[in-house]
Structures are given as structure tokens and as C-alpha cells.
Design a protein around this motif. Sequence first.
Motif, mmCIF file in Angstrom:
data_model
loop_
_atom_site.group_PDB
_atom_site.id
_atom_site.type_symbol
_atom_site.label_atom_id
_atom_site.label_comp_id
_atom_site.label_asym_id
_atom_site.label_seq_id
_atom_site.Cartn_x
_atom_site.Cartn_y
_atom_site.Cartn_z
ATOM 1 N N ALA A 79 0.310 -7.155 2.990
ATOM 2 C CA ALA A 79 -0.732 -6.168 3.309
ATOM 3 C C ALA A 79 -1.831 -6.815 4.146
ATOM 4 N N HIS A 80 -2.222 -8.040 3.796
ATOM 5 C CA HIS A 80 -3.247 -8.744 4.571
ATOM 6 C C HIS A 80 -2.760 -9.011 5.999
ATOM 7 N N GLY A 81 -1.528 -9.458 6.124
ATOM 8 C CA GLY A 81 -0.964 -9.730 7.446
ATOM 9 C C GLY A 81 -0.897 -8.480 8.302
ATOM 10 N N GLN A 82 -0.512 -7.369 7.690
ATOM 11 C CA GLN A 82 -0.431 -6.111 8.432
ATOM 12 C C GLN A 82 -1.818 -5.646 8.865
ATOM 13 N N SER A 83 -2.827 -5.838 8.025
ATOM 14 C CA SER A 83 -4.183 -5.431 8.413
ATOM 15 C C SER A 83 -4.702 -6.318 9.553
ATOM 16 N N GLU A 84 -4.323 -7.595 9.549
ATOM 17 C CA GLU A 84 -4.688 -8.482 10.664
ATOM 18 C C GLU A 84 -4.027 -8.011 11.955
ATOM 19 N N SER A 115 3.767 -8.955 -6.577
ATOM 20 C CA SER A 115 2.444 -8.447 -6.222
ATOM 21 C C SER A 115 1.708 -9.413 -5.284
ATOM 22 N N ILE A 116 1.904 -10.697 -5.484
ATOM 23 C CA ILE A 116 1.276 -11.691 -4.603
ATOM 24 C C ILE A 116 1.865 -11.581 -3.197
ATOM 25 N N GLU A 117 3.185 -11.492 -3.136
ATOM 26 C CA GLU A 117 3.851 -11.367 -1.833
ATOM 27 C C GLU A 117 3.448 -10.069 -1.144
ATOM 28 N N SER A 170 1.494 1.162 4.130
ATOM 29 C CA SER A 170 2.657 1.029 3.248
ATOM 30 C C SER A 170 2.596 -0.275 2.449
ATOM 31 N N ALA A 171 2.240 -1.361 3.117
ATOM 32 C CA ALA A 171 2.143 -2.649 2.432
ATOM 33 C C ALA A 171 1.034 -2.632 1.386
ATOM 34 N N LEU A 172 -0.077 -1.980 1.698
ATOM 35 C CA LEU A 172 -1.178 -1.879 0.736
ATOM 36 C C LEU A 172 -0.761 -1.057 -0.485
ATOM 37 N N GLN A 173 -0.065 0.034 -0.251
ATOM 38 C CA GLN A 173 0.415 0.856 -1.370
ATOM 39 C C GLN A 173 1.372 0.058 -2.247
ATOM 40 N N ASP A 174 2.264 -0.700 -1.619
ATOM 41 C CA ASP A 174 3.195 -1.530 -2.388
ATOM 42 C C ASP A 174 2.449 -2.589 -3.201
ATOM 43 N N ALA A 175 1.427 -3.177 -2.602
ATOM 44 C CA ALA A 175 0.684 -4.245 -3.279
ATOM 45 C C ALA A 175 -0.114 -3.727 -4.467
#
Length: 158
Positions: A54-59, A47-49, A27-32
Motif C-alpha cells: 500500500a505504501h509503495g502504491q501511494s508513492e 498484513s505487513i506485506e 486496493s492495496a490499502l483495503q487489503d492491508a
Amino acid sequence: MNKIHVLEHIKFALEAKLSEAKQAADSALQDATHEQSAAETQYDSLSIESGYLAHGQSERVNEIHKSIVLFEQSYDLNQARYIIVGSLIKAVDLADKVHWFYFGPCEGGLKVTIQQHGILIITKDSPIGQAMYEKALGDECEYKVGSELYNYEIREIL
């Protein structure tokens, strides 16, 4: 308490946690990457946020994958004389209330319920984990969190 059932419930809880993390990451990646996230002005940071999220969620997904591997490596059905990683512990407090703990390699604080018994995963990094580590059957352990003092007697180590 059946240790195999406990291990199955922990694995199921970790897999559910992984599924939730994957959904949040997707979801975060789609939003980004969505076209509406594109910056319209130099002060628009959506977009930066979204990218940071998205990076934090993937971690988070990666950390849960690591946790699953560590738990699979810690599963041991042999009975130990002392509390170690992989031990299922039955402890009784001063009020004779029974508490169940699983000494895990990580994911301290995760709880699973089996037959109306809550089982708390503890780690060596926690105050209770430090107090219980390498204790034997019949030993007492004591630890303090804030101003609260906790006492347990080890009744079973599975």
C-alpha cells in the motif's frame, strides 16, 4: 504532426496511468486494513506485506502526480532551434524509417500513438536522450545500447 495533439495524448496517457495507480493504491490499502489480513501467528506477515505494498502504491501515485506537473511545465508550443525538454522530434534512421520522439522531463519509455505514428517519450537520462539533447535540424546522432548501434538524422524539431 500537430504538437498540441501530441501534448493532449501524453496528458491523457499520464492521467490514465494515474487512475490505474490510484486504483491499485486503494486496493492495496483495503487489503492491508482488512480484518482477514490481521496476523494470526507471529510468523504471519500478510498484513505487513500488504502495508508495504500500500505504501509503495501511494508513492507511485505521488510520482505520477509529480510527472503530470513537470509535463505541464514543459509544454511549449514555440519552435526551438535545438532539441530541449518539450521538443517534438522527427528523426530518420539509416533505413529511412521515420521515428517520432517527445523530449520529456520524465516518464521516459511511455508511448502514445497518433494517426498510426508511435511517439516515444525520451528523457535526458536515456542513451537516446543524451545523444539527441541540443542537436539541431539536420544533425546526426548516434548512441549504443548493449551491442546495438543506433543512428538518426534530425528532420524536424517542433
